[in-house]
Enzyme design. Sequence first.
Site, mmCIF file in Angstrom:
data_model
loop_
_atom_site.group_PDB
_atom_site.id
_atom_site.type_symbol
_atom_site.label_atom_id
_atom_site.label_comp_id
_atom_site.label_asym_id
_atom_site.label_seq_id
_atom_site.Cartn_x
_atom_site.Cartn_y
_atom_site.Cartn_z
ATOM 1 N N ASN A 57 0.838 -1.188 0.000
ATOM 2 C CA ASN A 57 0.000 0.000 0.000
ATOM 3 C C ASN A 57 0.880 1.248 0.000
ATOM 4 O O ASN A 57 0.544 2.263 -0.608
ATOM 5 C CB ASN A 57 -0.884 0.016 1.246
ATOM 6 C CG ASN A 57 -1.832 -1.166 1.302
ATOM 7 O OD1 ASN A 57 -2.309 -1.639 0.279
ATOM 8 N ND2 ASN A 57 -2.116 -1.644 2.491
ATOM 9 N N HIS A 102 11.020 1.609 6.480
ATOM 10 C CA HIS A 102 10.926 2.322 5.209
ATOM 11 C C HIS A 102 11.900 3.494 5.194
ATOM 12 O O HIS A 102 11.895 4.317 6.109
ATOM 13 C CB HIS A 102 9.505 2.851 4.987
ATOM 14 C CG HIS A 102 8.445 1.795 4.984
ATOM 15 N ND1 HIS A 102 8.397 0.806 4.027
ATOM 16 C CD2 HIS A 102 7.394 1.571 5.818
ATOM 17 C CE1 HIS A 102 7.356 0.021 4.263
ATOM 18 N NE2 HIS A 102 6.740 0.463 5.346
#
Length: 272
Positions: free
Chosen positions: A193, A223
């Site tokens: 996503n 991330h």
Amino acid sequence: MAAAKRIVLGGFGNIGQQLARRLAGGADPDLGIVAIAARDKDKAARAAAGLGLDVPIISSAEAPGFDATLVECSTYEGFRDVVEPSLRAGGHVVAVSVGALARNMDLIEIAEKSGAVLQIAGGTLPGIDIIRAAAEDEIESVVLTSHINPASFAHEPYVLERGIDLEAAAHGPVEVFEGSAREAAGHFPRHFNVALTLGLAGIGLDRTRVRIRADGTLPGARHRLSVKARSVELDMESQNFPSPDNNRTSMVVALSILAALRRDTATLRIGS
């Protein structure tokens, strides 16, 4: 005083129940769940009762009749069935399983024609607001490098077909994928996503680059975001921690939805 914001939960799995637990516990009196849309109504009713939540259990087709914001918290496979009726009816949808948009981009056009709002809560990625601001001018490059628990990829066709050795990831990062955000969302729609969110917020799905590493040495998804633009350069990293109810879901996912809903009812609104 404004009336409480009405919410229909579109799905009642891990994320839906996390939201329900917080709201039923009085996390925000300005947010109220008025219905739950679920495929397995009996299962959803039992889970709702366990949380002390007494609301109708409905189908997604019935959601537009409740004059409420639909919070989609279903699955990649169920995404379209959950959101399409509300989008066609001109409603407000807050989406979680946005990786599914890569194969359902026509839903954006449906929303535009009906006057609906399709909102993606970006609280699971660092730097989304600054990327949206930079996109008002010129962005040269956006690169997302994600380190993910190898268990999340164990049954993915992309990994199996290429014979990627996930066992080695117990000792450090193993390269799984490198390509565009569109490709990442297409190959890993249940997990990426973030790739689609980033592409839509910045320079598009095809120019946004994504690097995926399986890494069993971390407590959850990590991330790293690198952006070069005319107005700003950005290098940020976030370490997400797994939900105590499902270690394949980051705890911050449900919190990002709650934060997005709170912002809609707030007098002081922070974020571009």
